[in-house]
Design a protein around this motif. Structure first.
Motif, mmCIF file in Angstrom:
data_model
loop_
_atom_site.group_PDB
_atom_site.id
_atom_site.type_symbol
_atom_site.label_atom_id
_atom_site.label_comp_id
_atom_site.label_asym_id
_atom_site.label_seq_id
_atom_site.Cartn_x
_atom_site.Cartn_y
_atom_site.Cartn_z
ATOM 1 N N PRO A 42 -31.003 79.029 -84.143
ATOM 2 C CA PRO A 42 -32.454 78.930 -83.913
ATOM 3 C C PRO A 42 -33.098 80.278 -83.603
ATOM 4 C CG PRO A 42 -31.224 77.957 -82.079
ATOM 5 C CD PRO A 42 -30.251 78.217 -83.183
ATOM 6 N N ILE A 43 -32.371 81.149 -82.887
ATOM 7 C CA ILE A 43 -32.908 82.476 -82.563
ATOM 8 C C ILE A 43 -33.047 83.309 -83.836
ATOM 9 C CG2 ILE A 43 -32.493 84.581 -81.224
ATOM 10 C CD1 ILE A 43 -30.831 82.797 -79.297
ATOM 11 N N MET A 98 -33.522 82.176 -86.900
ATOM 12 C CA MET A 98 -34.620 81.645 -87.705
ATOM 13 C C MET A 98 -35.976 82.134 -87.190
ATOM 14 S SD MET A 98 -33.515 80.067 -90.241
ATOM 15 C CE MET A 98 -31.979 79.390 -90.871
ATOM 16 N N PHE A 99 -36.019 82.532 -85.939
ATOM 17 C CA PHE A 99 -37.261 83.007 -85.324
ATOM 18 C C PHE A 99 -37.429 84.518 -85.511
ATOM 19 C CE2 PHE A 99 -39.072 84.830 -81.345
ATOM 20 C CZ PHE A 99 -40.390 84.480 -81.573
ATOM 21 N N SER A 122 -42.791 80.823 -89.212
ATOM 22 C CA SER A 122 -41.370 80.737 -88.833
ATOM 23 C C SER A 122 -41.137 79.684 -87.742
ATOM 24 C CB SER A 122 -40.861 82.093 -88.323
ATOM 25 O OG SER A 122 -40.931 83.057 -89.316
ATOM 26 N N ASP A 125 -39.111 76.456 -88.587
ATOM 27 C CA ASP A 125 -37.662 76.691 -88.730
ATOM 28 C C ASP A 125 -36.996 76.792 -87.360
ATOM 29 O OD1 ASP A 125 -37.636 76.660 -91.479
ATOM 30 O OD2 ASP A 125 -38.017 78.806 -91.662
ATOM 31 N N PHE A 126 -37.675 77.460 -86.432
ATOM 32 C CA PHE A 126 -37.147 77.595 -85.073
ATOM 33 C C PHE A 126 -37.083 76.234 -84.389
ATOM 34 C CE2 PHE A 126 -38.253 78.145 -80.523
ATOM 35 C CZ PHE A 126 -37.106 78.801 -80.105
ATOM 36 N N HIS A 167 -35.881 76.556 -95.285
ATOM 37 C CA HIS A 167 -35.962 77.512 -94.173
ATOM 38 C C HIS A 167 -36.588 78.839 -94.597
ATOM 39 C CE1 HIS A 167 -33.506 74.750 -91.856
ATOM 40 N NE2 HIS A 167 -32.595 74.782 -92.785
#
Length: 431
Positions: free
Chosen positions: A341-342, A344-345, A380, A383-384, A407
Motif C-alpha cells: 500500500p505504501i 502504491m501511494f 493514486s 490504489d492506496f 493500479h
C-alpha cells in the motif's frame, strides 16, 4: 584514476546499489508464471525496474543536488515532507527486507540460526561500510559487483543453453501490466532518487568539482548500470520461463518462498549442488550492497539537514541499522505485504518527479510540477485505499478512472494535466 575505469567502477557500484533481494527473487517467478508470454512481461518490468530508475540517475546528473531538489519546484514544504517519507520508508522496509531475505535464503537453511543473530551481524557489517563513507564506490564497484555479476551470468548463461525451453501457459491476462506492477516491488525508482544522491556526494568526496565532468560521468555510469540491469533482468525472466516444465513450484508456499524455491532450483540445475552455495553468497552480497546504499543515502540527507554535521550522519546510520535489526525479524513476505500500500501511494509521485526533472525547463515549470504532482497524488488514493478498505467499496470509482483496475489510474490524468498546463501556459505567452 583513469577516466574510463572510474566510469565503469561507478557504473558497477550503481548497479550493485540497485540490485538487492527483490531484484534477484522477483524476475524468475515472473518469467515462470508468464510462460510463453515472458517477452511481454519483460517489457513491462523493464519500464518500472530499469528505464524509469535510470532516468532518475540522469535527473540526478542534471540536478547534482540531493533528493530535496527533486521536489522543490512543487514547494519547499512538499519536498521536505516527501524526502522524510521516502527515507523513512527506505530504512523501514527495503533495508530490513534485505536482512530478512538474507536470513531466510542464505543463512537459516545452512546454519539454523535465529533472525535476531543474522540481523545483528548483518547490520553491524552494513554500519562499518556506511561509516567508511568515502570508500563506498570503490569497495562496491571494484570488488563486490564483479563477483555478483559473474555468478548471475553463469546461472543465466548455462540456464539458457541447458534448459529444454518448454514453457508453461501464461497465468497473466495482461502480461505487460503484470510486469509493470512487479517492477514496483524492486523499489528501483525510489532506489534511484536515494542512491543517486549517494553517488553525487561520493564523487565530491573523491575530489570531483566540475559540474560538467560529474554530469558526464554520472550519465555514462547510469547507462552502464542500466544495461547491466536490463541484461540480468531479461536473463532471469527468460530462464524462469524456460525452466517452467522442469522445476515444480509449490503454490501452497508464500510468494517469497516460491521465488526462493524456483531460484534455488534453477541454480542447482545450472551449477549443480554448488549452485545452492553460490546462490546463498549471491543473495547475501546483493542484499548487503543495497542496504549500504539506502542507509548511506538516508544518513547523507540528515547530515545535510544539520549543517553537514558528522554526528548527525553517524546517529542516523546507527538508528537506521537498529531499525533494520528490529524490522528484520519479520519474514520477507510480511514486509512485502506492508510495503504494497505504501508503494502504491509514493511510487507514482516518485515516477512523476523523476520524469519532470529530466525534461527541459520550458516543459517543466513550477506550475507544471505543482499540478501534475497534485493530480498524481489524488488519482493514486484509490490504489492506496485498495489495500486498506474492502475492494468492493472502491469498484464504482475505479470503473470511472481509466486503467484504475490495473493500479495505474494516475497515469492518464497525470499525462493530461501535463499537456493541459503546458498548452495553457504556451497560449497565455502567445497572447
Amino acid at each position: 584514476m583513469n577516466k574510463t575505469k572510474e566510469i565503469f567502477i561507478t557504473g558497477f557500484a550503481l548497479f550493485s546499489l540497485f540490485f538487492g533481494a527483490g531484484n534477484l527473487l522477483l524476475p524468475p517467478l515472473l518469467g515462470y508464471n508468464a510462460g510463453e508470454n515472458w517477452f511481454w512481461v519483460t517489457i513491462g518490468f523493464m519500464i518500472t525496474a530499469v528505464i524509469i530508475p535510470i532516468i532518475g540517475i540522469l535527473a540526478h546528473a542534471k540536478l547534482q543536488g540531493t533528493l530535496y531538489d527533486f521536489g522543490k519546484k512543487v514547494s519547499p514544504t512538499f519536498s521536505f515532507i516527501y524526502c522524510v517519507i521516502v527515507y523513512i520508508i527506505s530504512i523501514a522496509i527495503p533495508s530490513p527486507r534485505t536482512a530478512s531475505a538474507t536470513h531466510e535464503i542464505a543463512i537459516h537453511p545452512f546454519f539454523g540460526t535465529s533472525p535476531l543473530l543474522t540481523s545483528c551481524v548483518y547490520f553491524s557489517l552494513v554500519l562499518v561500510f556506511v561509516l567508511n563513507r568515502s570508500k563506498i564506490l570503490n569497495l562496491i564497484g571494484k570488488y563486490l559487483t564483479p563477483f555478483i555479476v559473474l555468478i548471475l551470468i553463469l546461472v543465466i548463461g548455462i540456464g539458457l543453453f541447458s534448459s529444454d525451453m518448454i514453457m508453461n501457459p501464461s497465468t497473466f491476462t495482461t502480461p505487460i501490466v503484470a510486469g509493470l506492477l512487479e517492477g514496483y516491488q524492486t523499489f528501483d525508482a525510489i532506489g534511484a532518487v536515494v542512491v543517486g544522491g549517494v553517488v553525487i556526494i561520493s564523487l565530491k568526496l573523491k575530489g570531483h568539482e566540475s559540474f560538467d565532468d560529474k554530469k558526464e560521468l554520472i550519465k555514462k555510469a547510469g547507462i552502464i548500470a542500466g544495461i547491466g540491469l536490463f541484461v540480468i533482468y531479461a536473463g532471469l525472466i527468460s530462464v524462469g520461463a524456460f525452466y517452467g516444465s522442469e522445476i515444480l513450484v509449490d503454490n501452497t508456499l508464500s510468494g517469497d518462498m516460491q521465488r526462493a524455491s524456483l531460484l534455488r532450483g534453477i541454480s542447482i540445475a545450472t551449477l549443480g549442488n554448488i549452485g545452492n552455495a553460490f546462490l546463498s553468497v549471491l543473495i547475501a552480497l546483493a542484499c548487503f550492497t543495497t542496504a549500504v546504499g539506502i542507509i548511506t543515502g538516508t544518513s547523507d540527507y540528515f547530515k545535510g539537514l544539520f549543517k553537514d554535521s558528522p554526528k548527525a550522519y553517524t546517529i542516523t546510520a546507527v538508528t537506521a541499522c537498529i531499525i533494520g535489526v528490529l524490522v528484520g525479524q519479520m519474514d520477507f513476505h510480511s514486509i512485502i505485504v506492508i510495503a504494497l500500500p505504501i508503494l502504491m501511494f509514493i511510487y507514482p509521485i516518485t515516477i512523476v518527479l523523476i520524469l519532470l526533472n529530466v525534461l527541459p525547463e520550458k516543459w517543466a515549470s513550477a506550475l507544471v510540477f505543482k499540478v501534475v504532482v497534485l493530480v498524481t497524488f489524488i488519482f493514486s488514493i484509490p490504489d492506496f485505499l485498495g489495500f486498506i478498505v474492502p475492494k468492493e467499496s472502491l469498484t464504482g470509482i475505479k470503473n470511472l478512472i481509466p486503467l484504475a483496475n490495473y493500479h495505474l489510474g494516475w497515469v492518464l490524468p497525470a499525462i493530461l494535466a501535463f499537456i493541459g498546463v503546458n498548452l495553457k501556459y504556451k497560449n497565455s505567452n502567445l497572447a
